[in-house]
Write a protein that holds these residues in place. Structure first.
Motif, PDB file in Angstrom:
ATOM      1  N   GLU A 115      -2.869   3.586 -10.709  1.00  0.00           N
ATOM      2  CA  GLU A 115      -2.602   4.973 -11.129  1.00  0.00           C
ATOM      3  C   GLU A 115      -1.098   5.220 -11.256  1.00  0.00           C
ATOM      4  O   GLU A 115      -0.641   5.924 -12.151  1.00  0.00           O
ATOM      5  CB  GLU A 115      -3.242   5.944 -10.132  1.00  0.00           C
ATOM      6  N   LYS A 150     -10.453 -12.291  12.874  1.00  0.00           N
ATOM      7  CA  LYS A 150      -9.589 -12.494  14.042  1.00  0.00           C
ATOM      8  C   LYS A 150     -10.485 -12.682  15.270  1.00  0.00           C
ATOM      9  O   LYS A 150     -11.012 -11.712  15.807  1.00  0.00           O
ATOM     10  CB  LYS A 150      -8.656 -11.286  14.218  1.00  0.00           C
ATOM     11  N   LEU A 204     -15.230   6.427  -3.042  1.00  0.00           N
ATOM     12  CA  LEU A 204     -14.290   7.414  -3.572  1.00  0.00           C
ATOM     13  C   LEU A 204     -14.306   7.408  -5.090  1.00  0.00           C
ATOM     14  O   LEU A 204     -14.963   6.572  -5.715  1.00  0.00           O
ATOM     15  CB  LEU A 204     -12.869   7.044  -3.122  1.00  0.00           C
ATOM     16  N   ILE A 205     -13.525   8.325  -5.681  1.00  0.00           N
ATOM     17  CA  ILE A 205     -13.166   8.205  -7.085  1.00  0.00           C
ATOM     18  C   ILE A 205     -11.639   8.056  -7.110  1.00  0.00           C
ATOM     19  O   ILE A 205     -10.978   8.412  -6.132  1.00  0.00           O
ATOM     20  CB  ILE A 205     -13.605   9.443  -7.903  1.00  0.00           C
ATOM     21  N   PHE A 214     -15.173  -2.338   4.554  1.00  0.00           N
ATOM     22  CA  PHE A 214     -13.993  -3.045   4.017  1.00  0.00           C
ATOM     23  C   PHE A 214     -13.209  -3.714   5.147  1.00  0.00           C
ATOM     24  O   PHE A 214     -12.831  -4.881   5.057  1.00  0.00           O
ATOM     25  CB  PHE A 214     -13.086  -2.068   3.248  1.00  0.00           C
ATOM     26  N   PHE A 215     -12.969  -2.974   6.218  1.00  0.00           N
ATOM     27  CA  PHE A 215     -12.110  -3.516   7.282  1.00  0.00           C
ATOM     28  C   PHE A 215     -12.856  -4.480   8.221  1.00  0.00           C
ATOM     29  O   PHE A 215     -12.240  -5.399   8.767  1.00  0.00           O
ATOM     30  CB  PHE A 215     -11.485  -2.380   8.106  1.00  0.00           C
ATOM     31  N   LEU A 264       0.185  11.440  -3.496  1.00  0.00           N
ATOM     32  CA  LEU A 264       0.381  10.448  -4.560  1.00  0.00           C
ATOM     33  C   LEU A 264       0.379  11.101  -5.950  1.00  0.00           C
ATOM     34  O   LEU A 264       1.226  10.750  -6.790  1.00  0.00           O
ATOM     35  CB  LEU A 264      -0.682   9.352  -4.440  1.00  0.00           C
ATOM     36  N   ALA A 277       0.859  -1.194   0.000  1.00  0.00           N
ATOM     37  CA  ALA A 277       0.000   0.000   0.000  1.00  0.00           C
ATOM     38  C   ALA A 277       0.893   1.242   0.000  1.00  0.00           C
ATOM     39  O   ALA A 277       2.035   1.214   0.479  1.00  0.00           O
ATOM     40  CB  ALA A 277      -0.918  -0.006   1.214  1.00  0.00           C
ATOM     41  N   GLY A 279      -8.144   9.121  -7.221  1.00  0.00           N
ATOM     42  CA  GLY A 279      -7.756  10.488  -6.883  1.00  0.00           C
ATOM     43  C   GLY A 279      -6.343  10.838  -7.273  1.00  0.00           C
ATOM     44  O   GLY A 279      -5.825  11.885  -6.898  1.00  0.00           O
TER      45      GLY A 279
HETATM   46  N1  CAA Z   1      -4.513  -0.161   2.511  1.00  0.00           N
HETATM   47  C1  CAA Z   1      -4.255  -0.635   3.735  1.00  0.00           C
HETATM   48  N2  CAA Z   1      -4.361  -1.926   4.067  1.00  0.00           N
HETATM   49  C2  CAA Z   1      -4.730  -2.788   3.102  1.00  0.00           C
HETATM   50  C3  CAA Z   1      -5.018  -2.351   1.795  1.00  0.00           C
HETATM   51  C4  CAA Z   1      -4.887  -0.976   1.499  1.00  0.00           C
HETATM   52  N3  CAA Z   1      -5.114  -0.472   0.283  1.00  0.00           N
HETATM   53  N4  CAA Z   1      -5.363  -3.432   1.062  1.00  0.00           N
HETATM   54  C5  CAA Z   1      -5.292  -4.486   1.876  1.00  0.00           C
HETATM   55  N5  CAA Z   1      -4.898  -4.110   3.108  1.00  0.00           N
HETATM   56  C6  CAA Z   1      -4.656  -4.968   4.271  1.00  0.00           C
HETATM   57  C7  CAA Z   1      -5.890  -5.712   4.742  1.00  0.00           C
HETATM   58  O1  CAA Z   1      -6.625  -4.940   5.647  1.00  0.00           O
HETATM   59  C8  CAA Z   1      -5.280  -6.930   5.404  1.00  0.00           C
HETATM   60  O2  CAA Z   1      -4.811  -6.526   6.657  1.00  0.00           O
HETATM   61  P1  CAA Z   1      -4.860  -7.538   7.910  1.00  0.00           P
HETATM   62  O3  CAA Z   1      -4.058  -8.723   7.489  1.00  0.00           O
HETATM   63  O4  CAA Z   1      -4.273  -6.739   9.011  1.00  0.00           O
HETATM   64  O5  CAA Z   1      -6.309  -7.849   8.117  1.00  0.00           O
HETATM   65  C9  CAA Z   1      -4.066  -7.224   4.531  1.00  0.00           C
HETATM   66  O6  CAA Z   1      -3.781  -5.993   3.849  1.00  0.00           O
HETATM   67  C10 CAA Z   1      -4.281  -8.298   3.499  1.00  0.00           C
HETATM   68  O7  CAA Z   1      -5.464  -7.991   2.763  1.00  0.00           O
HETATM   69  P2  CAA Z   1      -6.565  -9.097   2.429  1.00  0.00           P
HETATM   70  O8  CAA Z   1      -6.862  -9.897   3.642  1.00  0.00           O
HETATM   71  O9  CAA Z   1      -7.687  -8.400   1.763  1.00  0.00           O
HETATM   72  O10 CAA Z   1      -5.724 -10.010   1.411  1.00  0.00           O
HETATM   73  P3  CAA Z   1      -6.165 -10.636   0.020  1.00  0.00           P
HETATM   74  O11 CAA Z   1      -4.943 -11.285  -0.505  1.00  0.00           O
HETATM   75  O12 CAA Z   1      -7.425 -11.401   0.168  1.00  0.00           O
HETATM   76  O13 CAA Z   1      -6.527  -9.398  -0.950  1.00  0.00           O
HETATM   77  C11 CAA Z   1      -6.260  -7.287  -2.062  1.00  0.00           C
HETATM   78  C12 CAA Z   1      -5.562  -8.469  -1.333  1.00  0.00           C
HETATM   79  C13 CAA Z   1      -6.878  -7.783  -3.372  1.00  0.00           C
HETATM   80  C14 CAA Z   1      -5.195  -6.250  -2.334  1.00  0.00           C
HETATM   81  C15 CAA Z   1      -7.382  -6.713  -1.173  1.00  0.00           C
HETATM   82  O14 CAA Z   1      -6.853  -6.470   0.107  1.00  0.00           O
HETATM   83  C16 CAA Z   1      -7.980  -5.418  -1.655  1.00  0.00           C
HETATM   84  O15 CAA Z   1      -8.856  -5.430  -2.492  1.00  0.00           O
HETATM   85  N6  CAA Z   1      -7.543  -4.288  -1.061  1.00  0.00           N
HETATM   86  C17 CAA Z   1      -8.126  -2.972  -1.317  1.00  0.00           C
HETATM   87  C18 CAA Z   1      -7.634  -2.399  -2.602  1.00  0.00           C
HETATM   88  C19 CAA Z   1      -8.243  -1.049  -2.817  1.00  0.00           C
HETATM   89  O16 CAA Z   1      -9.420  -0.801  -2.628  1.00  0.00           O
HETATM   90  N7  CAA Z   1      -7.385  -0.105  -3.246  1.00  0.00           N
HETATM   91  C20 CAA Z   1      -7.808   1.227  -3.536  1.00  0.00           C
HETATM   92  C21 CAA Z   1      -7.438   2.097  -2.388  1.00  0.00           C
HETATM   93  S1  CAA Z   1      -8.104   3.697  -2.609  1.00  0.00           S
HETATM   94  C22 CAA Z   1      -6.968   4.512  -3.535  1.00  0.00           C
HETATM   95  O17 CAA Z   1      -6.015   3.960  -3.986  1.00  0.00           O
HETATM   96  C23 CAA Z   1      -7.308   5.960  -3.705  1.00  0.00           C
HETATM   97  C24 CAA Z   1      -6.484   6.687  -4.659  1.00  0.00           C
HETATM   98  O18 CAA Z   1      -6.861   6.920  -5.784  1.00  0.00           O
HETATM   99  C25 CAA Z   1      -5.217   7.262  -4.244  1.00  0.00           C
END
Ligand code: CAA
Length: 687
Positions: free
Chosen positions: A105, A274, A130-131, A266-267, A77, A25, A133
């Protein structure tokens, strides 16, 4: 030197890799590291080009969602991505795994994109309210065209590497190592181009059409329309102005309560995974073969869940006829999926072959997990669990799908209560995401770990709850529905109550849902409880009369509503209105006008209050677990975060004041405020 972004060299190419587990991330340290190392590459005389990649399974899952709602820390970003795009040396993205949100992005700001065959790419921001960003709405349309960008961004679903290549988002698919493939691209002399220099392929009418389609399907959600606004900006404004417009739309979505609700949604399931008291040291038992008892709607659906996850399952019935009927229904369900083009004939056969029909308990002797989905009666469950105790191997997990009965009482029919647990699936079991796992007093920790692990393996959202009537989900449902009925008794119509709650965001109103589930189910349970002189059961009302008349809901094309043949659309029915009027008259109730605000407040406050009781009794470990149950099992609007989150967002003090006011006015026992709620408000705390 950055600890979360590394700088390496392959000949005259700098390889910059993000190394921030678990998903790379883009938190502040990663953004700073990227900015510093891109600058370093610019100044590095021994470097002509850059490859940007991720360590581990992810390229990057995007912005660090945990930073949302906190003060923004530089660099932003967009600044990082602009610096990459402006680089005088070509930057090639080597997309090794998921590239989502800000992660994609970042790749769009690079000059060329190579993806591994198992990479997946998407802009899921809309699912978080969101969109995109960081230039996603401005750069994606330049690569894929406005129409495709609208589809991808407003749906939020990721594309596989091949689909992304077809859409123009990825330039090449790597066959082996993705960094090696990126180096190969440079070796061929390819240097890519800046996405910002491309024109957007868009038709003027595309935007109006998209807005009309979204208004229909996204029901009250703000961000999908904001996505279209931003993409329109990309098509009509100069690049930098479009970026500024996107940023301002992003920031307004970021500040919205819908974003807060969706991020909570999501969270919360990840938190629910857990289970307090079940640490990582508790290892789940091995589950390789499963038995399911009962081939009815629930049992058949549960068997499908396992077959779909490639886990062999023995499906047990008492009579050959019932078994055949159950198997035929399963096959018909699969055929329906095939008709929609989502399954092949071979896949149907593979899954059917994983379901082994049986009429003999002895066939369950080797099962690692047995799930009972038989008739909802304690006597029946006692018989079954007594038999399982005799036939199942030691250590087998013995689960019941009961939705109301005590796991402790069921466990008492065996000599191994530590192995007995509830696994409450929701109908249709092969579709609904929720799995309410129920631990009894004696359920062993490793059995609890096992059912949570099984939930994950079969693609369900598992939540661990404790024993009480209706557990978490149905107990709150019962409280909410009792209030919905009370509102009708006082003067609202069923359709008015349903509309107030669908306007609030529920997928369906309580009465339409009751028609779907079948009015006979609740009626039979109430009749049983009345026969047993249960003091807690509600007095008979117009719903019981409907069921007595054989109006069971959708399946009889008449329930609270009526239904045209082949349609699921509820139509208000004068016969129901007459029954309600007769009931009011018999009770001496003069109907009054009830407004939408009262409907929403009474239903929602009641849910929060019951949830607070559940928390206080320790039936749910956390308020967010209750939210997970309602979000995944009952169509609660995700943008409101779940009933408990909603209560908190609304203000627990306001909720409590409302509860006290309804208690003063209505005087009924359920309107007594939960002590936990009162205490939290007095202390100025949240759940
Ligand atoms: N930020 C922070 N933590 C995140 C994260 C993120 N973007 N994505 C996943 N995590 C964390 C999860 O909370 C989890 O934490 P814990 O182990 O402490 O519970 C850990 O990473 C592993 O995630 P998953 O259990 O979901 O693992 P997975 O392998 O099943 O899936 C994934 C991985 C496909 C990346 C899924 O986590 C996912 O879809 N994540 C979100 C992605 C997302 O929505 N990104 C967009 C963010 S918004 C953005 O980017 C705005 C912008 O334009 C700047």
């Amino acid at each position: 030197m950055s600890e979360v972004v590394h700088y390496g060299r392959q000949g005259r190419v700098a390889v910059i890799s993000i190394d921030s587990p678990p998903v790379n991330a883009l938190g502040q340290a990663v953004r700073q590291g990227l900015l510093d190392l891109i600058a370093r590459a610019q100044g590095d005389d021994e470097v002509d080009a850059v490859v940007l990649t991720g360590k581990g399974k992810a390229f990057s899952a995007g912005a660090d969602i945990r930073e949302f709602g906190k003060p923004a820390l530089p660099p932003s970003l967009p600044d990082v991505i602009n610096a990459i795009e402006a680089s005088g040396k070509p930057v090639i993205a080597a997309i090794n795994g998921v590239a989502l949100g800000g992660g994609l992005e970042l790749a769009l700001g690079c000059h060329y994109r190579v993806a591994g065959p198992f990479a997946s790419l998407g802009l899921p921001e809309v699912k978080l309210g969101l969109i995109p960003g960081a230039g996603g709405t401005v750069r994606l349309p330049r690569l894929a065209g406005a129409r495709a960008a609208i589809d991808i961004i407003t749906a939020g679903d990721p594309l596989k590497a091949e689909a992304a290549e077809a859409a123009g988002i990825v330039d090449r698919i790597a066959e082996g190592d993705v960094v090696a493939a990126a180096l190969q691209v440079l070796e061929e002399g390819v240097t890519g181009r800046r996405t910002r220099d491309l024109a957007v392929d868009a038709k003027a009418e595309t935007f109006a059409e998209a807005r009309a389609a979204i208004a229909k399907r996204s029901r009250g959600l703000v961000s999908p329309l904001a996505c279209v606004d931003a993409i329109e900006g990309a098509a009509t404004l100069p690049f930098d102005e479009a970026l500024a417009k996107e940023r301002s739309l992003f920031l307004s979505c970021l500040a919205s309560p819908q974003r807060a609700g969706l991020v909570h949604a999501f969270f919360a399931p990840r938190e629910a995974a857990k289970v307090p008291g079940i640490g990582p040291d508790v290892k789940p038992r091995k589950v390789e073969t499963v038995g399911v008892i009962g081939a009815g709607t629930m049992g058949g659906g549960i068997a499908m869940c396992f077959a779909n996850a490639d886990i062999p399952v023995t499906l047990l019935e008492m009579k050959a006829e019932a078994l055949e009927r159950g198997l035929a229904t399963i096959r018909a369900n699969y055929e329906a999926t095939r008709a929609k083009g989502r399954m092949t004939a071979e896949e149907i056969e593979t899954r059917m072959a994983l379901i082994r029909p049986s009429l003999d308990y002895a066939d369950l002797a080797g099962a690692d997990l047995v799930i009972e989905a038989a008739f909802e009666s304690m006597a029946v469950k006692h018989d079954i669990f007594g038999t399982l105790d005799l036939v199942c191997k030691p250590g087998a997990v013995l689960a019941t799908n009961t939705s109301t009965l005590s796991i402790d009482e069921i466990a008492a029919a065996t000599g191994r209560p530590q192995d007995v647990v509830g696994m409450h699936f929701f109908s249709p079991a092969n579709v609904m995401k929720l799995l309410e796992n129920v631990r009894g007093k004696a359920t062993a920790p490793d059995v609890q770990a096992t059912v949570m692990e099984v939930a994950r393996r079969i693609g369900k959202v598992g939540v661990m709850v404790g024993v009480c009537y209706g557990f978490v989900g149905n107990r709150i449902l019962h409280a909410r529905n009792r209030e919905a009925i009370a509102l009708v008794n006082e003067g609202a119509s069923p359709q008015q109550v349903d509309k107030a709650l669908t306007d609030f965001g529920f997928a369906m109103g309580p009465f339409a849902t009751s028609d779907l589930a079948g009015l006979d189910v609740g009626w039979r349970i109430r009749e049983e409880r009345r026969k047993a002189n249960d003091p807690e059961v509600d007095a008979p009302n117009w719903l019981d009369t409907l069921a007595e008349k054989g109006r069971f809901g959708q399946k009889t094309r008449a329930g609270i509503y009526r239904y045209e043949a082949g349609s699921r659309a509820p139509i208000p029915d004068a016969e129901t209105d007459a029954l309600i009027a007769a009931y009011r008259a018999a009770q001496g109730i003069a109907p009054r006008a009830v407004d939408e605000t009262e409907i929403v407040e009474r239903c929602m406050f009641m849910m929060v209050n019951e949830g607070a009781r559940i928390l206080e009794e320790g039936i749910a470990a956390r308020a967010s677990d209750i939210d997970v149950v309602w979000l995944n099992g009952y169509g609660f609007p995700a943008f409101r975060g779940g009933p408990m989150f909603w209560g908190q967002q609304h203000g627990l003090d306001r909720v409590l004041a409302g509860i006290d006011a309804f208690h003063a006015r209505l005087g009924t026992k359920p309107w007594q405020a939960a002590p936990l709620l009162r205490r939290l408000v007095a202390e100025g705390r949240g759940f």
